[in-house]
Design an enzyme around this catalytic site. Structure first.
Site, PDB file in Angstrom:
ATOM      1  N   CYS A 210      43.831  47.757  38.757  1.00 54.07           N
ATOM      2  CA  CYS A 210      44.297  47.946  39.623  1.00 54.07           C
ATOM      3  C   CYS A 210      45.225  46.909  40.662  1.00 54.07           C
ATOM      4  O   CYS A 210      45.211  45.909  40.699  1.00 54.07           O
ATOM      5  CB  CYS A 210      43.200  48.164  40.762  1.00 54.07           C
TER       6      CYS A 210
ATOM      7  N   SER B 253      36.921  55.831  43.922  1.00 51.76           N
ATOM      8  CA  SER B 253      38.253  55.294  43.753  1.00 51.76           C
ATOM      9  C   SER B 253      39.499  55.835  43.454  1.00 51.76           C
ATOM     10  O   SER B 253      39.731  55.899  41.999  1.00 51.76           O
ATOM     11  CB  SER B 253      38.311  53.537  43.810  1.00 51.76           C
TER      12      SER B 253
ATOM     13  N   SER C  61      30.754  51.805  43.417  1.00 47.15           N
ATOM     14  CA  SER C  61      32.056  52.888  43.257  1.00 47.15           C
ATOM     15  C   SER C  61      32.739  52.075  41.912  1.00 47.15           C
ATOM     16  O   SER C  61      32.167  51.199  41.127  1.00 47.15           O
ATOM     17  CB  SER C  61      32.845  51.475  44.987  1.00 47.15           C
TER      18      SER C  61
ATOM     19  N   CYS D 179      37.319  41.240  36.610  1.00 46.71           N
ATOM     20  CA  CYS D 179      37.323  43.121  36.659  1.00 46.71           C
ATOM     21  C   CYS D 179      38.751  42.910  35.293  1.00 46.71           C
ATOM     22  O   CYS D 179      39.340  42.158  35.440  1.00 46.71           O
ATOM     23  CB  CYS D 179      37.888  43.191  37.550  1.00 46.71           C
TER      24      CYS D 179
ATOM     25  N   GLY E 209      34.364  43.673  40.322  1.00 46.56           N
ATOM     26  CA  GLY E 209      34.098  44.414  38.760  1.00 46.56           C
ATOM     27  C   GLY E 209      33.474  45.887  38.316  1.00 46.56           C
ATOM     28  O   GLY E 209      34.353  46.232  39.799  1.00 46.56           O
TER      29      GLY E 209
ATOM     30  N   CYS F  73      37.686  44.263  51.192  1.00 43.43           N
ATOM     31  CA  CYS F  73      38.198  45.129  49.976  1.00 43.43           C
ATOM     32  C   CYS F  73      39.012  44.747  49.482  1.00 43.43           C
ATOM     33  O   CYS F  73      40.260  44.531  49.926  1.00 43.43           O
ATOM     34  CB  CYS F  73      37.732  46.673  50.185  1.00 43.43           C
TER      35      CYS F  73
ATOM     36  N   GLU G 110      31.166  36.926  43.377  1.00 42.85           N
ATOM     37  CA  GLU G 110      31.438  36.261  45.590  1.00 42.85           C
ATOM     38  C   GLU G 110      30.299  37.675  45.891  1.00 42.85           C
ATOM     39  O   GLU G 110      29.752  38.940  44.714  1.00 42.85           O
ATOM     40  CB  GLU G 110      32.209  36.928  45.790  1.00 42.85           C
TER      41      GLU G 110
ATOM     42  N   CYS H 245      27.001  43.835  49.821  1.00 42.32           N
ATOM     43  CA  CYS H 245      28.313  44.248  49.271  1.00 42.32           C
ATOM     44  C   CYS H 245      28.429  43.173  47.749  1.00 42.32           C
ATOM     45  O   CYS H 245      28.511  42.305  47.671  1.00 42.32           O
ATOM     46  CB  CYS H 245      29.598  44.466  49.786  1.00 42.32           C
TER      47      CYS H 245
ATOM     48  N   CYS I 144      44.580  45.205  44.176  1.00 42.73           N
ATOM     49  CA  CYS I 144      43.688  44.037  44.168  1.00 42.73           C
ATOM     50  C   CYS I 144      43.960  42.913  43.449  1.00 42.73           C
ATOM     51  O   CYS I 144      44.080  42.813  42.842  1.00 42.73           O
ATOM     52  CB  CYS I 144      41.950  44.838  43.411  1.00 42.73           C
TER      53      CYS I 144
HETATM   54  S1  SF4 Z   1      40.183  48.314  42.461  1.00 42.13           S
HETATM   55 FE1  SF4 Z   1      37.257  47.235  41.589  1.00 42.13          FE
HETATM   56  S2  SF4 Z   1      38.419  48.069  39.187  1.00 42.13           S
HETATM   57 FE2  SF4 Z   1      39.986  47.780  40.337  1.00 42.13          FE
HETATM   58  S3  SF4 Z   1      40.275  45.648  39.557  1.00 42.13           S
HETATM   59 FE3  SF4 Z   1      39.680  45.297  41.252  1.00 42.13          FE
HETATM   60  S4  SF4 Z   1      37.250  45.263  41.069  1.00 42.13           S
HETATM   61 FE4  SF4 Z   1      38.693  45.753  39.557  1.00 42.13          FE
END
Ligand code: SF4
Length: 364
Positions: A117, A221, A198, A113, A166, A344, A93, A106, A120
């Site tokens: 997190c 982050s 990031s 990934c 990722g 995000c 994406e 972006c 996310c």
């Molecule tokens: S915030 Fe970034 S590092 Fe964390 S799971 Fe999502 S894509 Fe992966």
């Protein structure tokens, strides 16, 4: 396909060396590089200034493009989100964000990934695989060609952020290779100074990046001011806890150019990490480590089935004021493209309900 060379991921000297192995003169390599990277042509057949037999040979042994755009969504705010597939059918994406004075793209560094997190959506895919340099470069070309037309010079500057799917520092070699290709003045000429990477906090790679002079900007982050909470929100913290992460950041900071600052990103989750006390804790933490930095507050973007809500505007403002009162430069990042799941934490290969401005493309 697996054995085909992805020519989009090769630098100019590498392309020159590549065509020389085919018995062609060096200038053909430079010509090919300009066609792929400056004119952003997407197939060898379009490079009509190359001899026909060379184009046929390139088609046999290499690829000009490997990503296929499956869907494109356009937000009410002009943000464009592309859902693509790799040659082995994995999702990628990319988001194009137009702004008054520049565009920001972006891009993703991995399909899925491996980090978990909890705020996310991408985390739910797990790691499918890391992307190649060519696949990273292609995302930028696809977005620019779609926004402005093939080969048309963007009217504004282009900034890149490795904040899509990722963890970029887990794919650092391919990422740096892609950045070198894109920085070439004979190509897209997007220099590392226009790129921000990031990370969730891969400490050894932060230290490695600190040793590279021509490197992108770094954003960390953070999401929590204490280990207990960060362990919960970003399990990578169990491997590299906050103090270890910030010590690496301090080493990185010492290598920054005079006006440069490290960025800390702080996703704001209603009732989870947004109290006054947590704002004070965060300010004390950053002040204790004495890092020349700024904090970007990012109101969480709602993404079912994640159990979080965005902090209210008033809470974000209060949090910002507390940080600023303790000398921390603080900004609030305005969410873009929420309606098309482009913001995000929302990227997870999701199709959204199509409306008249969105379309599904195949093979664009
Ligand atoms: S915030 Fe970034 S590092 Fe964390 S799971 Fe999502 S894509 Fe992966």
């Amino acid at each position: 396909m697996d054995k085909a060379v992805q020519l989009n991921g090769l630098s100019r000297p590498e392309l020159v060396a590549f065509v020389e192995t085919l018995g062609e003169p060096a200038y053909r390599g430079r010509q090919l590089f300009g066609a792929l990277q400056h004119r952003r042509l997407r197939s060898f057949d379009e490079i009509t200034d190359l001899p026909k037999d060379l184009r046929a040979r390139l088609n046999e042994i290499g690829t000009a493009t490997t990503l296929k755009v499956e869907s494109r969504y356009i937000s009410d705010d002009g943000t464009r989100r592309y859902l693509m597939k790799t040659h082995d059918n994995l999702p990628v994406e990319t988001v194009f964000i137009p702004e008054e004075r520049r565009d920001t793209i972006c891009f993703s560094s991995q399909s899925g990934c491996p980090l978990q997190c909890t705020f996310c959506l991408t985390a739910q895919l797990g790691l499918l695989r890391s992307l190649t340099a060519g696949e990273i470069v292609e995302q930028i070309q696809i977005a620019l060609n779609d926004a402005y037309g093939t080969g048309i010079k963007p009217p504004r500057g282009t900034n890149l952020v490795a904040m899509g799917a990722g963890e970029p520092l887990l794919n650092l070699d391919e990422l740096l290779k892609a950045l070198r290709v894109m920085a070439d003045p004979q190509g897209m000429h997007i220099v590392p100074n226009r790129v921000t990477v990031s990370t969730a906090g891969v400490v050894p790679r932060i230290l490695e990046l600190a040793t590279i002079s021509d490197r992108p900007h770094l954003a960390i982050s953070l999401a929590a001011p204490s280990d207990d909470l960060r362990n919960e929100l970003m399990p990578i913290n169990k491997r590299w806890p906050i103090d270890e992460l910030l010590s690496a950041c301090k080493i990185f900071e010492k290598t920054l150019k005079p006006n440069d600052r490290l960025t800390f990103e702080y996703v704001m989750l209603d009732g989870v990490n947004d109290s006054d006390e947590q704002a004070r804790q965060l300010a004390n933490l950053l002040n204790r480590h004495n890092i020349k930095s700024k904090v970007n507050l990012i109101p969480h973007n709602p993404a079912d089935p994640l159990p979080y809500r965005p902090s209210t505007d008033q809470t974000v403002e209060r949090f910002k004021n507390i940080l600023e009162s303790k000398g921390i430069h603080t900004y609030v990042r305005r969410p873009r493209g929420r309606d098309i799941f482009a913001a995000c934490g929302q990227l997870a290969a999701r199709q959204v309900t199509l409306n008249s401005r969105n379309e599904t493309l195949v093979g664009a």
